[in-house]
Write a protein that holds these residues in place. Structure first.
Motif, PDB file in Angstrom:
ATOM      1  N   VAL A 167     -13.578 -42.236  -4.539  1.00  0.00           N
ATOM      2  CA  VAL A 167     -13.694 -40.893  -3.977  1.00  0.00           C
ATOM      3  C   VAL A 167     -12.543 -40.734  -2.996  1.00  0.00           C
ATOM      4  O   VAL A 167     -12.329 -41.588  -2.138  1.00  0.00           O
ATOM      5  N   GLU A 168     -11.788 -39.664  -3.147  1.00  0.00           N
ATOM      6  CA  GLU A 168     -10.638 -39.396  -2.272  1.00  0.00           C
ATOM      7  C   GLU A 168     -10.762 -37.967  -1.755  1.00  0.00           C
ATOM      8  O   GLU A 168     -11.022 -37.047  -2.535  1.00  0.00           O
ATOM      9  N   GLN A 169     -10.596 -37.812  -0.437  1.00  0.00           N
ATOM     10  CA  GLN A 169     -10.631 -36.479   0.156  1.00  0.00           C
ATOM     11  C   GLN A 169      -9.622 -36.419   1.292  1.00  0.00           C
ATOM     12  O   GLN A 169      -9.709 -37.202   2.231  1.00  0.00           O
ATOM     13  N   ARG A 207      -4.787 -32.270   1.056  1.00  0.00           N
ATOM     14  CA  ARG A 207      -4.117 -31.786  -0.153  1.00  0.00           C
ATOM     15  C   ARG A 207      -4.981 -31.834  -1.398  1.00  0.00           C
ATOM     16  O   ARG A 207      -4.887 -30.976  -2.259  1.00  0.00           O
ATOM     17  N   GLN A 208      -5.802 -32.889  -1.528  1.00  0.00           N
ATOM     18  CA  GLN A 208      -6.568 -33.069  -2.760  1.00  0.00           C
ATOM     19  C   GLN A 208      -7.906 -33.736  -2.483  1.00  0.00           C
ATOM     20  O   GLN A 208      -8.071 -34.420  -1.481  1.00  0.00           O
ATOM     21  N   ARG A 209      -8.823 -33.533  -3.411  1.00  0.00           N
ATOM     22  CA  ARG A 209     -10.137 -34.178  -3.361  1.00  0.00           C
ATOM     23  C   ARG A 209     -10.471 -34.525  -4.796  1.00  0.00           C
ATOM     24  O   ARG A 209     -10.315 -33.690  -5.690  1.00  0.00           O
ATOM     25  N   TYR A 210     -10.920 -35.765  -5.035  1.00  0.00           N
ATOM     26  CA  TYR A 210     -11.296 -36.114  -6.396  1.00  0.00           C
ATOM     27  C   TYR A 210     -12.293 -37.262  -6.430  1.00  0.00           C
ATOM     28  O   TYR A 210     -12.434 -38.017  -5.471  1.00  0.00           O
ATOM     29  N   ILE A 211     -12.997 -37.338  -7.558  1.00  0.00           N
ATOM     30  CA  ILE A 211     -13.960 -38.404  -7.831  1.00  0.00           C
ATOM     31  C   ILE A 211     -13.573 -39.013  -9.171  1.00  0.00           C
ATOM     32  O   ILE A 211     -13.354 -38.287 -10.147  1.00  0.00           O
ATOM     33  N   LEU A 212     -13.493 -40.340  -9.225  1.00  0.00           N
ATOM     34  CA  LEU A 212     -13.248 -41.066 -10.463  1.00  0.00           C
ATOM     35  C   LEU A 212     -14.557 -41.739 -10.864  1.00  0.00           C
ATOM     36  O   LEU A 212     -15.120 -42.515 -10.083  1.00  0.00           O
ATOM     37  N   LEU A 213     -15.043 -41.417 -12.044  1.00  0.00           N
ATOM     38  CA  LEU A 213     -16.322 -41.903 -12.543  1.00  0.00           C
ATOM     39  C   LEU A 213     -16.086 -42.758 -13.776  1.00  0.00           C
ATOM     40  O   LEU A 213     -15.449 -42.304 -14.725  1.00  0.00           O
ATOM     41  N   ARG A 214     -16.539 -44.016 -13.754  1.00  0.00           N
ATOM     42  CA  ARG A 214     -16.459 -44.881 -14.945  1.00  0.00           C
ATOM     43  C   ARG A 214     -17.682 -44.576 -15.798  1.00  0.00           C
ATOM     44  O   ARG A 214     -18.810 -44.859 -15.416  1.00  0.00           O
TER      45      ARG A 214
END
Length: 116
Positions: free
Chosen positions: A53-55, A58-65
């Motif tokens: 999880v990155e916030q 500039r950007q926010r995202y979730i990486l889901l396996r």
């Protein structure tokens, strides 16, 4: 290795934080934490473990396996562009495990148009 992928993106005139909150709530990913199992139900049922999880500003995202509908990854994110915010979702599977298969000809008396 061959792979199958899917990407959808939309741009809206709204604040980055508002778009992120609406997106993660709609996908049942609000408050996502690394290591948590998650099963977003819309638009398609996905299931897997949150890997990152990155916030930031500039950007926010979730990486889901992903484990369902097939082994792979999902990347859900937003980033600001001037007064607009882009929201996107990308899915990637190894080709042989992709849930999206090319339709095979049906062996029955259904007209071609009805098979689609």
């Amino acid at each position: 290795m061959k792979a199958a992928s899917f990407l959808v993106m939309a741009s809206v005139e709204a604040s980055h934080v508002d778009v992120w909150e609406r997106l993660t709530e709609a996908l049942d990913l609000a408050g996502a934490n690394v290591g948590k199992e998650s099963s977003p139900q819309t638009p398609e049922k996905l299931s897997g473990i949150i890997e990152h999880v990155e916030q930031d500003d500039r950007q926010r995202y979730i990486l889901l396996r992903l484990s369902q509908p097939a082994p792979g990854i999902a990347l859900v994110g937003t980033y600001g562009v001037g007064d607009a915010t882009n929201a996107s979702m990308a899915l990637l599977w190894r080709r042989r495990s992709s849930p999206f298969r090319r339709p095979q000809p049906a062996i029955c008396a259904i007209p071609q148009a009805a098979q689609l």
